[in-house]
Design an enzyme around this catalytic site. Structure first.
Site, mmCIF file in Angstrom:
data_model
loop_
_atom_site.group_PDB
_atom_site.id
_atom_site.type_symbol
_atom_site.label_atom_id
_atom_site.label_comp_id
_atom_site.label_asym_id
_atom_site.label_seq_id
_atom_site.Cartn_x
_atom_site.Cartn_y
_atom_site.Cartn_z
ATOM 1 N N HIS A 361 0.836 -1.206 0.000
ATOM 2 C CA HIS A 361 0.000 0.000 0.000
ATOM 3 C C HIS A 361 0.868 1.252 0.000
ATOM 4 O O HIS A 361 0.641 2.180 -0.783
ATOM 5 C CB HIS A 361 -0.910 -0.015 1.230
ATOM 6 C CG HIS A 361 -1.583 1.284 1.500
ATOM 7 N ND1 HIS A 361 -2.851 1.593 1.046
ATOM 8 C CD2 HIS A 361 -1.161 2.393 2.185
ATOM 9 C CE1 HIS A 361 -3.178 2.811 1.433
ATOM 10 N NE2 HIS A 361 -2.171 3.314 2.128
ATOM 11 N N GLU A 362 1.870 1.284 0.875
ATOM 12 C CA GLU A 362 2.745 2.458 0.951
ATOM 13 C C GLU A 362 3.486 2.676 -0.359
ATOM 14 O O GLU A 362 3.610 3.819 -0.835
ATOM 15 C CB GLU A 362 3.770 2.288 2.089
ATOM 16 C CG GLU A 362 3.194 1.990 3.456
ATOM 17 C CD GLU A 362 2.242 3.053 3.929
ATOM 18 O OE1 GLU A 362 2.322 4.196 3.441
ATOM 19 O OE2 GLU A 362 1.398 2.738 4.782
ATOM 20 N N HIS A 365 1.646 4.489 -3.076
ATOM 21 C CA HIS A 365 1.693 5.952 -3.068
ATOM 22 C C HIS A 365 2.868 6.448 -3.910
ATOM 23 O O HIS A 365 2.755 7.446 -4.626
ATOM 24 C CB HIS A 365 1.833 6.472 -1.639
ATOM 25 C CG HIS A 365 0.583 6.360 -0.827
ATOM 26 N ND1 HIS A 365 -0.585 6.984 -1.179
ATOM 27 C CD2 HIS A 365 0.323 5.691 0.332
ATOM 28 C CE1 HIS A 365 -1.515 6.714 -0.275
ATOM 29 N NE2 HIS A 365 -0.996 5.930 0.646
ATOM 30 N N GLU A 441 -5.703 7.118 -1.063
ATOM 31 C CA GLU A 441 -5.664 5.914 -0.229
ATOM 32 C C GLU A 441 -6.350 4.751 -0.921
ATOM 33 O O GLU A 441 -5.856 3.614 -0.892
ATOM 34 C CB GLU A 441 -6.309 6.190 1.131
ATOM 35 C CG GLU A 441 -5.552 7.156 2.008
ATOM 36 C CD GLU A 441 -4.120 6.723 2.262
ATOM 37 O OE1 GLU A 441 -3.895 5.507 2.474
ATOM 38 O OE2 GLU A 441 -3.227 7.587 2.228
#
Length: 501
Positions: A361-362, A365, A441
């Site tokens: 997920h990070e 970004h 997100e």
């Protein structure tokens, strides 16, 4: 003090808007509290993974935080109102001048007086915020099992944060004031360029010189998790150079992860509380360290990217709306005796596959250029703000409205215009960025799903929400206004659907 009707109307408009925002925030908090008080059963979507006891703990934690936020918000709002009505800002400015007069400095030393004024403001803000910070840390966080620090740790950390903030901030503000005063017609370009360069430099400076003052970063030990993280980074061409663990459990049980760094020099930082099987005792260098939280470096290539939203972001937003206090970052200090571990502490954190899902997920970004987009938006906003400041900085009515009848200091102009005159614009921009953040997100979740981590990300989100006592239900209006991250149930549903691809 001669103030005409136009100036009275300026101050009145500012006060009215501040109170409108405060009442709006209070109404939203009331909606969230009402929801929390009315729900006593675990949501059907979480019945298989969240027990009734944990759900009740999350509910009580939110109610405690909500009550605290109400009283603290009311105090800050009243304090700001009194300061503005009684002209506390010009009073402190005059006190700064009188202080300098003891050292034979006169009114011509405006930059020096501005720095003294900032120090006085920081000391005032720190002292008025102290009782609230103590209560939050040693009553609320302690009651719910999160606080790990002693009183000595707290005060040493507070002094260190204040000293570092002033040591860095004062020279930068002095240069900014100087640029504005000598920059002429195009000062706004020079001021913006200065801020831009400083923001980029702070990425490296923060990581190498500032963060180690508060935290000890230790390399993640060799093993399966490190190998899998390096493979994940390589699979998407993420230029991972260093992989650290921060011993956040020395202060708090809250957990998260983030990355930062310049173009080809990325670093990933994991809270030890995120790692289910991390053995702190095996790390010889972890004897005195603590967590790194909301003061992580932020810029195009190094913005903190946390997988969970925090109630603290709501505190910070409310502080800003009400005028705020200086020096309230949450960077933690080192070198003091920590609280003994609770003997009944249950196993927390994520297993290796769940940690990989969080990092996927990070890394989403980064891959989707979210941080670069945020930088561009931020820099455009900064440039436009300086342009408008240039149009207003010589407006005598603005200064007189706030009690400055015979002087127009540059730094005071920055405070009046950026903090008060821009308030409506700041609120609108903050909401737009909150909406954009939630969109980012969802996109990052979608990226993790594309790598095959949907199920593991779901279980990680649930575990982290439980570990941080995050209440899984949110009033739609409250979350829309406040949450930079989508509520848990929305993210779980999106990961199950075809929305995220």
């Amino acid at each position: 003090m001669a103030i005409d009707l136009e100036e009275i109307n300026i101050l009145r408009s500012v006060l009215i808007f501040l109170w409108v925002v405060y009442l709006w925030e209070t109404y939203l908090s009331y909606r969230q509290r009402k929801l929390c008080c009315s729900v006593h059963e675990v949501p059907s979507e979480l019945k298989d993974v969240l027990d009734k006891e944990t759900f009740e703990k999350t509910r009580l934690y939110l109610l405690d935080r909500n009550t605290f936020r109400f009283w603290r918000g009311l105090y800050v709002q009243l304090e700001t109102t009194v300061i503005l009505i009684l002209f506390g800002i010009p009073f402190l400015w005059r006190q700064s001048g009188e202080f300098l007069s003891y050292f034979n400095y006169n009114e011509g030393y405006e930059i020096t007086q501005s720095l003294v004024f900032i120090i006085f403001c920081a000391l005032f803000g720190t002292s008025t915020n102290l009782p609230w910070s103590l209560y939050s840390t040693f009553v609320i966080e302690e009651r719910h099992g999160f606080n790990k620090q002693t009183v000595g740790f707290f005060f040493k950390d507070l002094a260190k944060k204040l000293a570092v903030a002033l040591a860095i901030g004062l020279p930068l503000i002095a240069v900014l004031i100087y640029i504005i005063k000598i920059g002429g017609t195009y000062f706004f370009l020079y001021a913006w360029l200065f801020i831009f360069i400083v923001s980029l430099l702070m990425i490296t400076v923060y990581a190498d010189y500032i963060a180690p003052l508060f935290d000890r970063f230790t390399p993640l030990p060799d093993g399966e998790l490190r190998t899998e993280i390096e493979k994940l980074a390589a699979s998407i061409d993420f230029p991972l150079k260093k992989l650290f663990v921060v011993d956040g459990s020395k202060r708090s049980s809250h957990s998260n992860a983030y990355f930062y760094g310049f173009h080809k020099n990325k670093r990933i930082v994991l809270f030890d509380t995120l790692l289910e099987d991390y053995n702190k005792s095996s790390d010889p260098s972890s004897s005195s360290s603590s967590s790194l939280s909301s003061s992580s470096p932020q810029s195009s290539e190094g913005a903190e990217a946390t997988v969970l939203a925090s109630e603290d972001e709501i505190y910070n937003r409310n502080d800003k709306n009400a005028g705020g206090n200086a020096g309230q970052e949450e960077t933690e200090g080192t070198g003091t005796t920590e609280k003994p571990e609770r003997s009944e502490a249950r196993k927390t954190g994520c297993n290796n596959q769940e940690v990989l899902a969080v990092l996927a997920h990070e890394l989403g970004h980064w891959k989707l250029n979210h941080n670069l987009k945020n930088l561009v938006i931020g820099q455009i906003n900064t440039l436009l703000s300086f342009v408008v400041f240039g149009l207003l900085m010589d407006n005598r009515h603005l200064f007189v409205a706030f009690g400055f009848t015979d002087t127009q200091p540059t730094f005071i102009g920055l405070v009046i215009i950026f903090q008060f005159i821009f308030s409506p614009y700041n609120e609108l921009l903050s909401f737009v960025l909150t909406v954009l953040s939630r969109h980012f997100e969802f996109q990052a979740d979608g990226f993790a799903k594309s790598l095959g981590f949907a199920a593991k990300l779901q279980s990680a989100l649930i575990k982290l929400d439980k570990d941080n006592l995050g209440f899984p239900l949110s009033d739609w209006l409250y979350s829309s206004w406040h949450y930079s991250h989508p509520p848990l149930l929305e993210r779980l549903a999106a990961l199950d659907s075809d929305k995220l691809k």
